[in-house]
Motif scaffolding. Structure first.
Motif, PDB file in Angstrom:
ATOM      1  N   SER A  86      -3.254   2.757   2.846  1.00  0.00           N
ATOM      2  CA  SER A  86      -2.304   3.543   1.569  1.00  0.00           C
ATOM      3  C   SER A  86      -1.940   4.795   2.480  1.00  0.00           C
ATOM      4  CB  SER A  86      -3.336   3.728   0.494  1.00  0.00           C
ATOM      5  OG  SER A  86      -3.798   2.715   0.265  1.00  0.00           O
ATOM      6  N   HIS A 116       0.780  -1.242   0.074  1.00  0.00           N
ATOM      7  CA  HIS A 116       0.270  -0.112  -0.007  1.00  0.00           C
ATOM      8  C   HIS A 116       0.759   1.375   0.084  1.00  0.00           C
ATOM      9  CE1 HIS A 116      -3.128  -3.064   0.706  1.00  0.00           C
ATOM     10  NE2 HIS A 116      -3.666  -2.058   0.370  1.00  0.00           N
ATOM     11  N   SER A 176       1.724  -3.353  -6.890  1.00  0.00           N
ATOM     12  CA  SER A 176       0.700  -3.513  -6.083  1.00  0.00           C
ATOM     13  C   SER A 176       0.077  -5.112  -5.959  1.00  0.00           C
ATOM     14  CB  SER A 176      -0.614  -2.711  -6.890  1.00  0.00           C
ATOM     15  OG  SER A 176      -0.705  -3.224  -8.042  1.00  0.00           O
TER      16      SER A 176
END
Ligand code: 13P
Ligand code: SF4
Length: 315
Positions: free
Chosen positions: A200, A174, A264
Motif C-alpha cells: 500500500s 493496493h 480492493s
C-alpha cells in the motif's frame, strides 16, 4: 447420484496424487478445498516440500512459476493463465536487464511478485514476510537494487534507514485505497485499528498499527483480537481472517472507486474459479513451464530466500 464439484476435485486429487495450494486472495470455495492456504512465502515453502506429483496452484502466475522452479519434475497447473499480476507486469525483463547492467556493483533483491526471467537476474528473492530480514542480510556497505514494488521498497528503507535503488513498480489493488475515505471510515469507527499490507502507499501505511504480509496480518489479528479492524489489503483475506477471529468486526479498507469496494479485489486472483480448478486438474492443463536455463538461475535466489527465512513464516 449427483457428485458435487468439490467431491469430484477431492476424488481426482487422490487418484492423481495432487496437492492444491491456495493464496488467501482466492475465492472462499477454493480456499475451502485447498490442502494449504497461505501467503507467498508459506506457499513457496509448501511447494518446496511437497511429494505430490501434481501441484494445482490456486493463485497467480508468478506463484505457480515459483512452484515450478522449485519442482522441475512435477506438473504444475494454474486454473487460468490469465491470472497474472500488475506488479509483476510492471517489471519487464528487458528493461530490468538494462537497469541491473547499469548498476553492476549492486546486489539485486527482488520481491517474489515478478517473472522467472526477473528472478533469474536477482541475487536474492524476498516476500513481504521476510523482506526486512533479507535486506538486513546484505552487508551495510553493499548498494542494493530493490524491485519491483516501490511501496514495499520505500517501507523497507524507512524501517531499516538504508538507501536502496528502487524499481518503479506497483500493485493496482493496493494503490487503489483512498486515504480520504479511510480517514472518514476511521472517524466512524474510532476504536478500530488499521492494519495494512506493505504494497500500500505511504500515506495508507502511516495510518496503520500493523504492517505485514497476508499471513502476518492474520497472525496479528489472532494475537490481538480487538473489537474492530480496518483491513487494507485484497478483500479475499477477510474470509480466512474472520474464521480465525469470529467475534471481531473486520472492515475492508475503502477503495478510490466511488460506489463499491470492487477495487480492493484482485481481478487476477479472482479469474480462478472452482470449475476452472477442476478442469485444470482433470486435463493437467494449462501447465506452467520455465525454460531450463532461466529456471536454474532463478532457483538460486529463491533457495537463498528459503534458507534465510526458515524461522520467519507469518511475520
Ligand atoms: P503476500 O506475500 O503477503 O501473501 O502477498 C502476496 C500479494 O500478491 C500481495 O498483493
Ligand atoms: Fe499482483 Fe496486486 Fe493482485 Fe497481489 S493483489 S497478485 S500484487 S495485482
Amino acid at each position: 447420484m449427483n457428485i458435487s464439484l468439490k467431491d469430484k476435485i477431492a476424488n481426482l486429487k487422490k487418484e492423481k496424487n495432487a496437492v492444491i495450494l491456495a493464496h488467501y486472495y482466492q475465492r472462499p470455495e477454493i480456499q475451502e478445498i485447498a490442502d494449504f492456504v497461505g501467503d507467498s512465502l508459506g506457499l513457496s515453502i509448501k511447494a518446496a516440500e511437497t511429494d505430490a506429483d501434481i501441484i494445482v496452484f490456486a493463485g497467480v502466475h508468478f506463484m505457480a512459476e515459483t512452484a515450478k522452479i522449485l519442482n522441475p519434475s512435477k506438473t504444475v497447473v494454474l486454473p487460468d493463465l490469465e491470472a497474472g499480476c500488475s506488479l509483476a507486469d510492471s517489471c519487464p525483463p528487458e528493461a530490468f536487464d538494462e537497469f541491473v547492467k547499469s548498476h553492476p556493483d549492486h546486489t539485486v533483491i527482488t520481491y517474489v511478485n515478478c517473472s522467472a526471467e526477473v528472478k533469474a537476474m536477482s541475487d536474492i528473492v524476498c516476500t513481504s514476510s521476510n523482506a526486512l530480514k533479507i535486506v538486513a542480510s546484505v552487508p551495510e556497505e553493499t548498494p542494493i537494487i530493490f524491485a519491483p514494488d516501490r511501496n514495499l521498497g520505500k517501507y523497507i528503507m524507512q524501517q531499516t534507514g538504508r538507501e536502496m535503488l528502487l524499481w518503479d513498480g506497483s500493485c493496482i489493488v493496493h494503490e487503489a485505497f483512498s486515504i480520504d475515505k479511510l480517514l472518514k471510515l476511521y472517524k466512524e469507527h474510532p476504536n478500530s485499528k488499521i492494519i495494512a499490507h506493505p504494497e500500500s502507499e505511504e500515506h495508507i501505511l502511516q495510518t496503520a498499527t500493523y504492517i505485514g504480509s497476508t499471513s502476518g496480518m492474520i497472525n496479528y489479528v489472532k494475537a490481538h483480537p480487538q473489537e474492530k479492524y480496518i483491513v487494507a489489503t485484497e478483500a479475499g483475506i477477510l474470509y480466512k481472517m474472520q474464521q480465525e477471529v469470529p467475534g471481531t468486526k473486520l472492515i475492508p479498507a475503502p477503495a478510490k472507486d466511488d460506489n463499491t469496494c470492487a477495487c480492493s479485489e484482485c481481478g487476477y486472483m479472482k479469474v480462478n474459479t472452482l470449475q476452472k480448478l477442476y478442469n485444470c486438474l482433470l486435463n493437467e492443463s494449462p501447465q506452467i513451464n520455465v525454460p531450463e536455463p532461466i529456471r536454474q538461475r532463478a532457483l538460486l535466489p529463491i533457495e537463498r530466500m528459503l534458507e534465510l527465512s526458515k524461522q520467519d513464516v507469518g511475520n
